[in-house]
Scaffold this active site. Structure first.
Site, PDB file in Angstrom:
ATOM      1  N   GLU A 109       0.860  -1.200   0.000  1.00 42.89           N
ATOM      2  CA  GLU A 109       0.000   0.000   0.000  1.00 42.89           C
ATOM      3  C   GLU A 109       0.890   1.241   0.000  1.00 42.89           C
ATOM      4  O   GLU A 109       1.886   1.290   0.730  1.00 42.89           O
ATOM      5  CB  GLU A 109      -0.888  -0.011   1.253  1.00 42.89           C
ATOM      6  CG  GLU A 109      -1.674   1.263   1.458  1.00 42.89           C
ATOM      7  CD  GLU A 109      -2.526   1.250   2.733  1.00 42.89           C
ATOM      8  OE1 GLU A 109      -2.912   0.164   3.202  1.00 42.89           O
ATOM      9  OE2 GLU A 109      -2.781   2.346   3.256  1.00 42.89           O
ATOM     10  N   GLU A 119      -2.374  11.973   2.720  1.00 39.61           N
ATOM     11  CA  GLU A 119      -3.229  11.557   3.842  1.00 39.61           C
ATOM     12  C   GLU A 119      -2.986  12.507   5.011  1.00 39.61           C
ATOM     13  O   GLU A 119      -1.845  12.754   5.402  1.00 39.61           O
ATOM     14  CB  GLU A 119      -2.899  10.131   4.274  1.00 39.61           C
ATOM     15  CG  GLU A 119      -3.761   9.650   5.437  1.00 39.61           C
ATOM     16  CD  GLU A 119      -3.493   8.209   5.833  1.00 39.61           C
ATOM     17  OE1 GLU A 119      -2.320   7.788   5.793  1.00 39.61           O
ATOM     18  OE2 GLU A 119      -4.449   7.507   6.186  1.00 39.61           O
TER      19      GLU A 119
END
Ligand SMILES: *[C@@H]1O[C@H](CO)[C@@H](O)[C@H](O)[C@H]1NC(C)=O
Ligand SMILES: *[C@@H]1O[C@H](CO)[C@@H](O)[C@H](O)[C@H]1NC(C)=O
Ligand SMILES: *[C@@H]1O[C@H](CO)[C@@H](O)[C@H](O)[C@H]1NC(C)=O
Ligand SMILES: *[C@@H]1O[C@H](CO)[C@@H](O)[C@H](O)[C@H]1NC(C)=O
Length: 395
Positions: free
Chosen positions: A133, A138
């Site tokens: 990932e 974010e």
């Protein structure tokens, strides 16, 4: 444990090519072609949202292309949400998987922020954490910077010598049960999140995913490299400056730890990162909540929703993928899901037929657990960072 022979082979294997060709251009009125809308509760990060399918997200104006040709992805900020219920939001996942040897660009003029808000632009492989990932963008609440993180099975770390502008907050990318924090780098350039990013006209992230490593760049509007700014059919990251985050393959064999990746854009609320009591207090002020009093939820999500949700939207110029291989799609062969070339995806600029609103085969497979562990990553990073004096200005 890898043998040194394997390491030698990896080091002397096929070199990464300098230039990458455009294979996908998500922009303009066709932006949403090629994405699947995840439908259901955020069952992975304990976020207080219900992700709508494409028909409902479109009808509720939570996913659309505005008059300037920009994609808007937003949280429902007009519905009344009774206590114990969730607020509607959007999570989209590319139908295609992009193999090692790809470069992703994400150009936004506005990103969601505000108390309880947790947006992300990230990628995931199948069978998380085996497929890996990459969290490109974010952040939560009123943080003032973006953070970038890798998650993988044990054995992938960030080399201490990695050349990057950002600040490393964790170097073990392992997503194992006892070590799930991932390896996070915090952006140190100004205006990478929140009001700073939005009032600065936004910016562009570039992520290179290749055999020589994973590298993430962030550029504000005055700083975008010529090949990215020109919107041409290829990019050459060797012409770009030092990245914000770098995970060279010397200590993380990309071919071993990362499978072809799907791109994801989502907005969730509170949950394990934005709503974690200490993080919430540090980035939104107020009293410290606990496991039974979810202040993040009570103060923001329910009733008419906080006025801050007027900022809880993405305004995206484009998402582009450059690669020297054909995008893949999940298909079922002899009863098992395999990745095969997506022949309908031959044109980068949207002549591929629009995908249906439902999630494609395998489209949601790894995301759930992946996001969950990403959250723990955030927690660990914050636990380490907060003590170092995050300056929170009270609202
Ligand atoms: C734009 O980015 C450059 C490079 O990081 C930085 O020096 C400059 O301060 C940034 N400008 C703004 C307004 O954020
Ligand atoms: C929610 O908004 C409506 C319409 O503005 C208003 O009548 C109502 O009092 C608000 N409810 C709460 C709990 O704030
Ligand atoms: C909801 O958000 C939009 C921006 O997406 C904003 O223009 C609008 O004023 C907000 N509505 C409410 C009721 O807060
Ligand atoms: C979340 O929901 C999706 C869709 O219903 C499902 O495929 C997935 O397995 C669920 N994940 C978890 C962790 O429960």
């Amino acid at each position: 444990m890898r043998s040194s022979a394997v390491l030698l082979l990896a080091a002397s294997g096929t070199p990464a090519l300098a230039a990458y060709n455009l294979v996908k251009d998500f922009s303009g009125t066709g932006f949403f072609n090629g994405w699947d809308f995840f439908n259901g509760f955020d069952n992975t990060t304990n976020g207080h949202v219900n992700y709508l399918d494409q028909a409902n997200a479109t009808a509720d104006h939570l996913a659309f292309v505005n008059g300037n040709g920009q994609a808007i992805i937003k949280l429902d900020n007009t519905s009344f949400v009774p206590f114990n219920q969730k607020r509607n939001s959007v999570k989209i996942i590319t139908h295609d998987f992009f193999p090692i040897g790809s470069v992703f660009l994400f150009d936004a003029t506005h990103v969601p922020f505000g108390c309880s808000v947790w947006p992300s632009f990230w990628t995931m492989g199948q069978n998380w954490p085996q497929g890996g990932e990459i969290d490109v963008f974010e952040a939560v609440n009123h943080m003032t910077f973006d953070q970038m993180t890798l998650h993988a099975i044990g054995g992938c770390t960030q080399a201490p010598s990695a050349m990057q502008l950002g600040k490393t907050a964790g170097s073990d990318c392992s997503a194992g049960a006892n070590s799930s924090q991932g390896c996070t780098v915090q952006e140190t350039q100004p205006n990478s999140f929140g009001d700073g990013f939005n009032s600065n006209g936004g910016g562009v992230w570039g992520a290179k995913f290749d055999t020589d490593g994973i590298f993430i760049w962030f550029w504000n509007r005055s700083n975008i490299p010529a090949d990215v700014a020109s919107g041409g059919n290829s990019v050459d990251p060797t012409t770009w400056q030092t990245p914000s985050a770098a995970w060279p393959s010397s200590t993380c064999d990309i071919s071993q730890f990362f499978a072809p990746q799907q791109l994801v854009i989502d907005i969730t609320l509170c949950g394990d990162f934005a709503g974690q009591p200490t993080i919430y207090q540090q980035t939104c002020g107020g009293p410290l909540g606990n496991s039974t009093v979810d202040i993040c939820y009570i103060d923001n999500v329910i009733n008419n929703g906080t006025a801050e949700y007027a900022n809880a939207f993405f305004e995206i110029n484009y998402v582009k993928v450059f690669s020297n291989t054909t995008p893949l799609e999940a298909t079922t062969a002899s009863g098992s899901v395999v990745l095969a070339p997506d022949t309908a995806s031959a044109s980068a600029t949207g002549t591929a037929p629009a995908q249906s609103g439902s999630a494609g085969a395998g489209g949601n497979t790894g995301g759930s657990n992946g996001a969950q562990t990403a959250v723990r990553a955030g927690l660990a990073v914050w636990a380490a960072t907060l003590g170092a004096g995050f300056a929170w200005a009270m609202l």
